[in-house]
Scaffold this motif. Sequence first.
Motif, PDB file in Angstrom:
ATOM      1  N   GLY A  49     -31.649 105.210 118.538  1.00 35.90           N
ATOM      2  CA  GLY A  49     -30.400 105.944 118.293  1.00 35.90           C
ATOM      3  C   GLY A  49     -30.385 106.478 116.870  1.00 35.90           C
ATOM      4  N   PRO A  50     -29.318 107.243 116.542  1.00 35.62           N
ATOM      5  CA  PRO A  50     -29.273 107.895 115.223  1.00 35.62           C
ATOM      6  C   PRO A  50     -29.285 106.901 114.065  1.00 35.62           C
ATOM      7  CG  PRO A  50     -27.217 108.215 116.442  1.00 35.62           C
ATOM      8  CD  PRO A  50     -28.168 107.565 117.379  1.00 35.62           C
ATOM      9  N   VAL A  51     -30.087 107.230 113.058  1.00 36.31           N
ATOM     10  CA  VAL A  51     -30.145 106.377 111.859  1.00 36.31           C
ATOM     11  C   VAL A  51     -28.946 106.709 110.980  1.00 36.31           C
ATOM     12  CG1 VAL A  51     -31.446 105.961 109.719  1.00 36.31           C
ATOM     13  CG2 VAL A  51     -32.642 106.076 111.931  1.00 36.31           C
ATOM     14  N   GLU A  52     -28.115 105.711 110.738  1.00 36.57           N
ATOM     15  CA  GLU A  52     -26.904 105.927 109.927  1.00 36.57           C
ATOM     16  C   GLU A  52     -26.989 105.264 108.561  1.00 36.57           C
ATOM     17  OE1 GLU A  52     -23.342 106.794 112.816  1.00 36.57           O
ATOM     18  OE2 GLU A  52     -24.132 104.778 113.165  1.00 36.57           O
ATOM     19  N   VAL A  53     -27.928 104.344 108.425  1.00 31.91           N
ATOM     20  CA  VAL A  53     -28.165 103.705 107.112  1.00 31.91           C
ATOM     21  C   VAL A  53     -29.649 103.842 106.820  1.00 31.91           C
ATOM     22  CG1 VAL A  53     -28.139 101.536 105.825  1.00 31.91           C
ATOM     23  CG2 VAL A  53     -26.294 102.043 107.454  1.00 31.91           C
ATOM     24  N   LEU A  54     -29.965 104.416 105.661  1.00 30.35           N
ATOM     25  CA  LEU A  54     -31.364 104.566 105.249  1.00 30.35           C
ATOM     26  C   LEU A  54     -31.544 103.871 103.907  1.00 30.35           C
ATOM     27  CD1 LEU A  54     -34.221 105.776 105.200  1.00 30.35           C
ATOM     28  CD2 LEU A  54     -33.214 107.884 104.275  1.00 30.35           C
ATOM     29  N   VAL A  55     -32.482 102.922 103.861  1.00 35.43           N
ATOM     30  CA  VAL A  55     -32.750 102.221 102.602  1.00 35.43           C
ATOM     31  C   VAL A  55     -34.192 102.532 102.195  1.00 35.43           C
ATOM     32  CG1 VAL A  55     -32.521 100.051 101.351  1.00 35.43           C
ATOM     33  CG2 VAL A  55     -31.278 100.358 103.508  1.00 35.43           C
ATOM     34  N   ASN A  56     -34.349 103.289 101.117  1.00 32.63           N
ATOM     35  CA  ASN A  56     -35.679 103.673 100.635  1.00 32.63           C
ATOM     36  C   ASN A  56     -36.179 102.607  99.660  1.00 32.63           C
ATOM     37  OD1 ASN A  56     -36.177 106.330 101.884  1.00 32.63           O
ATOM     38  ND2 ASN A  56     -34.371 106.968 100.724  1.00 32.63           N
ATOM     39  N   VAL A  57     -37.035 101.714 100.183  1.00 31.11           N
ATOM     40  CA  VAL A  57     -37.520 100.578  99.383  1.00 31.11           C
ATOM     41  C   VAL A  57     -38.988 100.746  98.992  1.00 31.11           C
ATOM     42  CG1 VAL A  57     -37.775  98.059  99.286  1.00 31.11           C
ATOM     43  CG2 VAL A  57     -35.936  99.056 100.660  1.00 31.11           C
ATOM     44  N   ALA A  58     -39.777 101.418  99.808  1.00 32.69           N
ATOM     45  CA  ALA A  58     -41.241 101.457  99.601  1.00 32.69           C
ATOM     46  C   ALA A  58     -41.580 101.873  98.176  1.00 32.69           C
ATOM     47  CB  ALA A  58     -41.887 102.424 100.586  1.00 32.69           C
ATOM     48  N   GLY A  59     -42.483 101.147  97.563  1.00 35.31           N
ATOM     49  CA  GLY A  59     -42.876 101.481  96.195  1.00 35.31           C
ATOM     50  C   GLY A  59     -44.146 100.760  95.803  1.00 35.31           C
ATOM     51  N   ILE A  60     -44.820 101.320  94.812  1.00 31.82           N
ATOM     52  CA  ILE A  60     -46.039 100.696  94.267  1.00 31.82           C
ATOM     53  C   ILE A  60     -46.054 100.870  92.746  1.00 31.82           C
ATOM     54  CG2 ILE A  60     -47.498 101.031  96.307  1.00 31.82           C
ATOM     55  CD1 ILE A  60     -48.763 103.460  94.779  1.00 31.82           C
ATOM     56  N   THR A  61     -46.887 100.099  92.079  1.00 36.96           N
ATOM     57  CA  THR A  61     -47.183 100.342  90.661  1.00 36.96           C
ATOM     58  C   THR A  61     -48.696 100.537  90.501  1.00 36.96           C
ATOM     59  OG1 THR A  61     -47.313  97.947  90.319  1.00 36.96           O
ATOM     60  CG2 THR A  61     -45.249  99.004  89.689  1.00 36.96           C
ATOM     61  N   ARG A  62     -49.070 101.354  89.535  1.00 36.33           N
ATOM     62  CA  ARG A  62     -50.479 101.522  89.113  1.00 36.33           C
ATOM     63  C   ARG A  62     -50.415 101.691  87.599  1.00 36.33           C
ATOM     64  NH1 ARG A  62     -51.043 100.355  93.632  1.00 36.33           N
ATOM     65  NH2 ARG A  62     -52.128 101.385  95.341  1.00 36.33           N
ATOM     66  N   ASP A  63     -50.328 100.564  86.879  1.00 36.75           N
ATOM     67  CA  ASP A  63     -50.004 100.621  85.451  1.00 36.75           C
ATOM     68  C   ASP A  63     -51.206 100.951  84.566  1.00 36.75           C
ATOM     69  OD1 ASP A  63     -47.571  99.773  86.366  1.00 36.75           O
ATOM     70  OD2 ASP A  63     -47.622  97.805  85.400  1.00 36.75           O
ATOM     71  N   ALA A  64     -50.981 101.806  83.586  1.00 34.20           N
ATOM     72  CA  ALA A  64     -51.962 102.077  82.517  1.00 34.20           C
ATOM     73  C   ALA A  64     -51.253 102.929  81.468  1.00 34.20           C
ATOM     74  CB  ALA A  64     -53.178 102.832  83.052  1.00 34.20           C
ATOM     75  N   PHE A  65     -51.645 102.752  80.207  1.00 37.39           N
ATOM     76  CA  PHE A  65     -51.124 103.657  79.177  1.00 37.39           C
ATOM     77  C   PHE A  65     -51.522 105.080  79.530  1.00 37.39           C
ATOM     78  CE2 PHE A  65     -51.073  99.710  76.619  1.00 37.39           C
ATOM     79  CZ  PHE A  65     -49.760  99.766  76.186  1.00 37.39           C
ATOM     80  N   LEU A  66     -50.684 106.038  79.162  1.00 42.22           N
ATOM     81  CA  LEU A  66     -50.931 107.422  79.589  1.00 42.22           C
ATOM     82  C   LEU A  66     -52.311 107.927  79.147  1.00 42.22           C
ATOM     83  CD1 LEU A  66     -49.660 109.850  81.106  1.00 42.22           C
ATOM     84  CD2 LEU A  66     -49.107 110.782  78.862  1.00 42.22           C
ATOM     85  N   HIS A  67     -52.755 107.493  77.955  1.00 39.97           N
ATOM     86  CA  HIS A  67     -54.050 108.015  77.504  1.00 39.97           C
ATOM     87  C   HIS A  67     -55.214 107.474  78.332  1.00 39.97           C
ATOM     88  CE1 HIS A  67     -53.453 104.383  74.982  1.00 39.97           C
ATOM     89  NE2 HIS A  67     -54.759 104.287  74.989  1.00 39.97           N
ATOM     90  N   LYS A  68     -54.928 106.521  79.222  1.00 37.44           N
ATOM     91  CA  LYS A  68     -55.980 106.022  80.116  1.00 37.44           C
ATOM     92  C   LYS A  68     -55.620 106.196  81.601  1.00 37.44           C
ATOM     93  CE  LYS A  68     -57.708 102.509  76.988  1.00 37.44           C
ATOM     94  NZ  LYS A  68     -57.697 101.091  76.643  1.00 37.44           N
ATOM     95  N   LEU A  69     -54.495 106.829  81.852  1.00 39.29           N
ATOM     96  CA  LEU A  69     -53.990 106.898  83.236  1.00 39.29           C
ATOM     97  C   LEU A  69     -54.726 107.971  84.041  1.00 39.29           C
ATOM     98  CD1 LEU A  69     -51.827 105.877  85.284  1.00 39.29           C
ATOM     99  CD2 LEU A  69     -50.302 107.641  84.377  1.00 39.29           C
ATOM    100  N   ASP A  70     -55.392 107.556  85.108  1.00 42.99           N
ATOM    101  CA  ASP A  70     -56.108 108.512  85.964  1.00 42.99           C
ATOM    102  C   ASP A  70     -55.127 109.305  86.813  1.00 42.99           C
ATOM    103  OD1 ASP A  70     -58.539 107.622  85.056  1.00 42.99           O
ATOM    104  OD2 ASP A  70     -58.746 106.107  86.640  1.00 42.99           O
ATOM    105  N   LYS A  71     -55.525 110.528  87.128  1.00 36.10           N
ATOM    106  CA  LYS A  71     -54.643 111.396  87.926  1.00 36.10           C
ATOM    107  C   LYS A  71     -54.340 110.772  89.278  1.00 36.10           C
ATOM    108  CE  LYS A  71     -53.834 116.023  89.637  1.00 36.10           C
ATOM    109  NZ  LYS A  71     -52.450 115.698  89.926  1.00 36.10           N
ATOM    110  N   VAL A  72     -55.342 110.086  89.827  1.00 40.42           N
ATOM    111  CA  VAL A  72     -55.142 109.497  91.156  1.00 40.42           C
ATOM    112  C   VAL A  72     -54.003 108.457  91.117  1.00 40.42           C
ATOM    113  CG1 VAL A  72     -56.952 107.724  90.887  1.00 40.42           C
ATOM    114  CG2 VAL A  72     -56.392 108.568  93.150  1.00 40.42           C
ATOM    115  N   ASP A  73     -53.873 107.735  89.995  1.00 41.90           N
ATOM    116  CA  ASP A  73     -52.813 106.730  89.878  1.00 41.90           C
ATOM    117  C   ASP A  73     -51.458 107.352  89.538  1.00 41.90           C
ATOM    118  OD1 ASP A  73     -54.479 104.643  90.565  1.00 41.90           O
ATOM    119  OD2 ASP A  73     -55.151 104.334  88.500  1.00 41.90           O
TER     120      ASP A  73
END
Length: 248
Positions: A81-105
């Motif tokens: 049936g129709p979705v009346e409540v949507l909770v957007n929880v999905a998430g990930i981290t890929r931590d690195a300082f920007l000067h080392k952060l790969d584009k893929v991350d």
Amino acid sequence: MSSRVALVTGGNGGIGTEVCRHLAAAGYRVVSTCVDPDRENVESWQRELEAEGHSVHWVQCNVTDFAACQAMAEQVEAEHGPVEVLVNVAGITRDAFLHKLDKVDWDAVINVNLNSVYNVTRQFVDGMRKRGYGRVINISSVNGQTGQFGQTNYSAAKAGLHGFTMALAKETARKGVTVNSISPGYIDTVMTAAIPDEVREQIVGSVPAGRMGRPDEVARVVAFLAADESEYITGANIPVNGGLFTSF
Ligand code: NDP
């Protein structure tokens, strides 16, 4: 009690599982998205919740894939049936300082934490507007409010969720659809288990409450915002962070 259909992305994760528990306990028909290709983990997750008396359903969907989200939405609404409540929880981290952060991350974090919210919400918001009822709840982060070392990607994505939340709230305020975000601080899940022990001790030392948060402390705010009675709360961000960051 509510019999409305609630879709939770990443419902099988640490915070997501508690969100599913709380919504199922409040009577919602809960459907979680999962990415698990071999179904083993998600089936045992479902059995665990069912053993506690919580009926939950799941659907396979990589939320970074717009076409997959379209197909998922059609399947969920046909089956439940129709979705009346949507909770957007999905998430990930890929931590690195920007000067080392790969584009893929950079791309992975923006895709899973921010683009996914467009991909999924886009499927349901038109129906919510037409029916005159909806609740969209986005799980952001304190690090989207303050920024964090090694997290330009994550902080940018989570800050983006605040802009998305406020803008969509304005678009839907007269249509019975509320849109809010929650900004957890440091919550005890596998995501934060990856933090080295000494950094974790420093973090706990900086939290006025003197401890990390629990997933259920986030989930109860989701259930509060999902309720019919919360109709006048929209465009808001609710921090759940033990006093770590406060603002007007
Ligand atoms: P978990 O790692 O426990 O859960 C993350 C969930 O996201 C999992 O269910 C995972 O599914 C799902 N997921 C990841 N990638 C995709 C994808 N491409 N498509 C669909 N689902 C995906 O993390 P938490 O429970 O800790 O975090 C939940 C949310 O809360 C995240 O958005 C996180 O950023 C946010 N948050 C967490 C904090 C914390 O301290 N823990 C603090 C602030 C915010 P699977 O397991 O199948 O890969």
